[in-house]
Design a protein around this motif. Structure first.
Motif, PDB file in Angstrom:
ATOM      1  N   ASP A  38      22.430  58.439  27.269  1.00 58.60           N
ATOM      2  CA  ASP A  38      21.934  59.803  27.089  1.00 58.60           C
ATOM      3  C   ASP A  38      22.106  60.714  28.299  1.00 58.60           C
ATOM      4  O   ASP A  38      21.659  61.845  28.270  1.00 58.60           O
ATOM      5  CB  ASP A  38      20.455  59.804  26.673  1.00 58.60           C
ATOM      6  CG  ASP A  38      20.243  59.226  25.284  1.00 58.60           C
ATOM      7  OD1 ASP A  38      21.148  59.369  24.439  1.00 58.60           O
ATOM      8  OD2 ASP A  38      19.185  58.635  25.043  1.00 58.60           O
ATOM      9  N   GLN A  39      22.744  60.261  29.367  1.00 53.39           N
ATOM     10  CA  GLN A  39      22.907  61.111  30.552  1.00 53.39           C
ATOM     11  C   GLN A  39      23.671  62.388  30.212  1.00 53.39           C
ATOM     12  O   GLN A  39      23.372  63.453  30.752  1.00 53.39           O
ATOM     13  CB  GLN A  39      23.622  60.359  31.675  1.00 53.39           C
ATOM     14  CG  GLN A  39      23.681  61.110  32.978  1.00 53.39           C
ATOM     15  CD  GLN A  39      22.321  61.228  33.659  1.00 53.39           C
ATOM     16  OE1 GLN A  39      21.477  60.356  33.504  1.00 53.39           O
ATOM     17  NE2 GLN A  39      22.115  62.300  34.378  1.00 53.39           N
ATOM     18  N   GLU A  40      24.621  62.287  29.293  1.00 56.52           N
ATOM     19  CA  GLU A  40      25.408  63.469  28.951  1.00 56.52           C
ATOM     20  C   GLU A  40      24.553  64.572  28.351  1.00 56.52           C
ATOM     21  O   GLU A  40      24.891  65.747  28.433  1.00 56.52           O
ATOM     22  CB  GLU A  40      26.574  63.107  28.023  1.00 56.52           C
ATOM     23  CG  GLU A  40      26.177  62.808  26.601  1.00 56.52           C
ATOM     24  CD  GLU A  40      25.702  61.385  26.333  1.00 56.52           C
ATOM     25  OE1 GLU A  40      25.444  61.056  25.158  1.00 56.52           O
ATOM     26  OE2 GLU A  40      25.580  60.590  27.267  1.00 56.52           O
ATOM     27  N   ARG A  41      23.404  64.212  27.764  1.00 56.05           N
ATOM     28  CA  ARG A  41      22.530  65.229  27.162  1.00 56.05           C
ATOM     29  C   ARG A  41      21.921  66.153  28.216  1.00 56.05           C
ATOM     30  O   ARG A  41      21.563  67.287  27.913  1.00 56.05           O
ATOM     31  CB  ARG A  41      21.439  64.560  26.345  1.00 56.05           C
ATOM     32  CG  ARG A  41      22.000  63.777  25.174  1.00 56.05           C
ATOM     33  CD  ARG A  41      20.916  63.250  24.266  1.00 56.05           C
ATOM     34  NE  ARG A  41      21.364  62.239  23.338  1.00 56.05           N
ATOM     35  CZ  ARG A  41      22.264  62.370  22.404  1.00 56.05           C
ATOM     36  NH1 ARG A  41      22.888  63.503  22.262  1.00 56.05           N
ATOM     37  NH2 ARG A  41      22.573  61.387  21.596  1.00 56.05           N
ATOM     38  N   ILE A  42      21.805  65.684  29.439  1.00 54.89           N
ATOM     39  CA  ILE A  42      21.289  66.528  30.520  1.00 54.89           C
ATOM     40  C   ILE A  42      22.216  67.727  30.732  1.00 54.89           C
ATOM     41  O   ILE A  42      21.769  68.837  30.991  1.00 54.89           O
ATOM     42  CB  ILE A  42      21.173  65.720  31.836  1.00 54.89           C
ATOM     43  CG1 ILE A  42      20.109  64.640  31.701  1.00 54.89           C
ATOM     44  CG2 ILE A  42      20.908  66.613  33.043  1.00 54.89           C
ATOM     45  CD1 ILE A  42      18.691  65.150  31.614  1.00 54.89           C
ATOM     46  N   TYR A  43      23.504  67.512  30.585  1.00 51.52           N
ATOM     47  CA  TYR A  43      24.487  68.558  30.884  1.00 51.52           C
ATOM     48  C   TYR A  43      24.929  69.342  29.661  1.00 51.52           C
ATOM     49  O   TYR A  43      25.535  70.405  29.805  1.00 51.52           O
ATOM     50  CB  TYR A  43      25.706  67.930  31.569  1.00 51.52           C
ATOM     51  CG  TYR A  43      25.287  67.086  32.743  1.00 51.52           C
ATOM     52  CD1 TYR A  43      24.782  67.676  33.891  1.00 51.52           C
ATOM     53  CD2 TYR A  43      25.337  65.701  32.683  1.00 51.52           C
ATOM     54  CE1 TYR A  43      24.343  66.904  34.950  1.00 51.52           C
ATOM     55  CE2 TYR A  43      24.911  64.927  33.748  1.00 51.52           C
ATOM     56  CZ  TYR A  43      24.410  65.531  34.869  1.00 51.52           C
ATOM     57  OH  TYR A  43      23.969  64.772  35.910  1.00 51.52           O
ATOM     58  N   ALA A  44      24.638  68.856  28.475  1.00 55.35           N
ATOM     59  CA  ALA A  44      25.164  69.453  27.249  1.00 55.35           C
ATOM     60  C   ALA A  44      24.742  70.908  27.060  1.00 55.35           C
ATOM     61  O   ALA A  44      25.523  71.710  26.573  1.00 55.35           O
ATOM     62  CB  ALA A  44      24.752  68.623  26.038  1.00 55.35           C
ATOM     63  N   GLY A  45      23.544  71.273  27.455  1.00 50.57           N
ATOM     64  CA  GLY A  45      23.080  72.638  27.240  1.00 50.57           C
ATOM     65  C   GLY A  45      23.311  73.562  28.409  1.00 50.57           C
ATOM     66  O   GLY A  45      22.926  74.723  28.363  1.00 50.57           O
ATOM     67  N   ALA A  98      16.091  72.488  35.996  1.00 45.23           N
ATOM     68  CA  ALA A  98      16.456  73.369  34.878  1.00 45.23           C
ATOM     69  C   ALA A  98      17.222  72.585  33.812  1.00 45.23           C
ATOM     70  O   ALA A  98      16.996  72.771  32.608  1.00 45.23           O
ATOM     71  CB  ALA A  98      17.289  74.548  35.378  1.00 45.23           C
ATOM     72  N   LEU A  99      18.116  71.701  34.249  1.00 38.30           N
ATOM     73  CA  LEU A  99      18.847  70.859  33.293  1.00 38.30           C
ATOM     74  C   LEU A  99      17.877  69.968  32.523  1.00 38.30           C
ATOM     75  O   LEU A  99      17.987  69.808  31.306  1.00 38.30           O
ATOM     76  CB  LEU A  99      19.885  70.002  34.016  1.00 38.30           C
ATOM     77  CG  LEU A  99      21.038  70.741  34.687  1.00 38.30           C
ATOM     78  CD1 LEU A  99      21.852  69.773  35.537  1.00 38.30           C
ATOM     79  CD2 LEU A  99      21.907  71.436  33.666  1.00 38.30           C
ATOM     80  N   GLY A 122      12.662  60.663  36.830  1.00 43.86           N
ATOM     81  CA  GLY A 122      13.171  59.985  38.025  1.00 43.86           C
ATOM     82  C   GLY A 122      14.485  59.270  37.777  1.00 43.86           C
ATOM     83  O   GLY A 122      15.414  59.366  38.587  1.00 43.86           O
ATOM     84  N   ALA A 123      14.584  58.555  36.660  1.00 46.23           N
ATOM     85  CA  ALA A 123      15.811  57.813  36.356  1.00 46.23           C
ATOM     86  C   ALA A 123      16.984  58.766  36.145  1.00 46.23           C
ATOM     87  O   ALA A 123      18.085  58.532  36.662  1.00 46.23           O
ATOM     88  CB  ALA A 123      15.602  56.940  35.120  1.00 46.23           C
ATOM     89  N   PHE A 124      16.770  59.837  35.405  1.00 46.56           N
ATOM     90  CA  PHE A 124      17.844  60.795  35.166  1.00 46.56           C
ATOM     91  C   PHE A 124      18.193  61.559  36.446  1.00 46.56           C
ATOM     92  O   PHE A 124      19.357  61.882  36.680  1.00 46.56           O
ATOM     93  CB  PHE A 124      17.474  61.752  34.030  1.00 46.56           C
ATOM     94  CG  PHE A 124      17.674  61.155  32.669  1.00 46.56           C
ATOM     95  CD1 PHE A 124      18.907  61.227  32.034  1.00 46.56           C
ATOM     96  CD2 PHE A 124      16.641  60.513  32.018  1.00 46.56           C
ATOM     97  CE1 PHE A 124      19.100  60.675  30.778  1.00 46.56           C
ATOM     98  CE2 PHE A 124      16.810  59.952  30.762  1.00 46.56           C
ATOM     99  CZ  PHE A 124      18.051  60.032  30.138  1.00 46.56           C
ATOM    100  N   ALA A 125      17.201  61.841  37.278  1.00 48.61           N
ATOM    101  CA  ALA A 125      17.463  62.540  38.542  1.00 48.61           C
ATOM    102  C   ALA A 125      18.315  61.672  39.471  1.00 48.61           C
ATOM    103  O   ALA A 125      19.231  62.180  40.128  1.00 48.61           O
ATOM    104  CB  ALA A 125      16.145  62.926  39.217  1.00 48.61           C
ATOM    105  N   VAL A 126      18.023  60.373  39.528  1.00 47.69           N
ATOM    106  CA  VAL A 126      18.828  59.464  40.362  1.00 47.69           C
ATOM    107  C   VAL A 126      20.271  59.435  39.861  1.00 47.69           C
ATOM    108  O   VAL A 126      21.219  59.524  40.643  1.00 47.69           O
ATOM    109  CB  VAL A 126      18.214  58.048  40.389  1.00 47.69           C
ATOM    110  CG1 VAL A 126      19.202  57.032  40.937  1.00 47.69           C
ATOM    111  CG2 VAL A 126      16.932  58.048  41.202  1.00 47.69           C
ATOM    112  N   ALA A 127      20.437  59.314  38.546  1.00 51.84           N
ATOM    113  CA  ALA A 127      21.791  59.299  37.980  1.00 51.84           C
ATOM    114  C   ALA A 127      22.516  60.612  38.285  1.00 51.84           C
ATOM    115  O   ALA A 127      23.711  60.612  38.602  1.00 51.84           O
ATOM    116  CB  ALA A 127      21.736  59.047  36.479  1.00 51.84           C
TER     117      ALA A 127
END
Length: 152
Positions: A38-45, A98-99, A122-127
Motif C-alpha cells: 500500500d505504499q503507492e497509495r501515499i503518493y496516488a493523490g 500532507a501525503l 511511523g511505518a509509512f514515514a520510514v518507507a
C-alpha cells in the motif's frame, strides 16, 4: 501476503532490455528489500510538481515494464535517469504529513483503524524517507532505476 519492492540504481548506459539481466542485478542483494504494501497509495493523490509530470505515480509502481518469459510473474520496471530525477525532486519537496492526510482514510481500515494510526504513520514515514534517500542519491549519480515488485 506482503508485497515487497526491491530497487536498484544502474548507470543508464549499462541497462539491458532483458528481464534475465535485470533480475541478476538483485542476486544476493538483501539491502534493497523494502516492505511496500500500500505504499503507492501515499503518493496516488499527490499533485505532480509541474504540467506533464507524473512522479507521484512513478515512486513505487511506475516505470517501463520489462516482461519476463513467465508472463504470470509481474514485470520488472525501469525508470530512466530523467524519470528518477523527477521522482527525486518530487520526494525531496513532498510533505509527508500532507501525503498521509490524503491517504489515511483509505489506509487505516486495512491496518486496524484509528488506534493503529501512530504505528502505521511511523511505518509509512520510514518507507517514505528510505525511498526519498534512495531516489535523491540515485539522481545525484545520474542513474536509472530498476524495480522488482513481488509478493511473499
Amino acid at each position: 501476503m506482503s508485497a515487497y519492492l526491491r530497487l536498484r540504481a544502474v548507470p543508464s548506459p549499462a541497462l539491458r532490455n532483458s528481464a534475465t539481466w535485470l533480475e541478476r542485478l538483485f542476486e544476493g542483494d538483501a539491502e534493497t528489500l523494502r516492505r511496500c504494501r500500500d505504499q503507492e497509495r501515499i503518493y496516488a493523490g499527490a499533485s505532480p510538481p509541474g504540467p506533464g509530470d507524473r512522479p507521484p505515480t512513478q515512486v513505487v509502481l511506475g516505470g517501463r515494464p520489462v516482461f519476463r518469459a513467465d508472463r504470470h510473474r509481474p514485470p520488472l520496471l525501469v525508470l530512466t535517469a530523467a524519470q528518477a530525477r523527477g521522482v527525486a525532486g518530487f520526494l525531496a519537496a513532498a510533505d509527508f504529513d500532507a501525503l498521509w492526510d490524503r491517504a489515511r482514510d483509505e489506509l487505516l481500515p486495512r491496518y486496524g483503524g484509528a488506534t493503529a494510526e501512530p504505528e502505521m504513520w511511523g511505518a509509512f514515514a520510514v518507507a517514505h524517507r528510505e525511498l526519498r534517500a534512495f531516489y535523491v542519491h540515485t539522481a545525484q549519480c545520474g542513474d536509472a532505476v530498476v524495480k522488482w515488485l513481488y509478493e511473499a
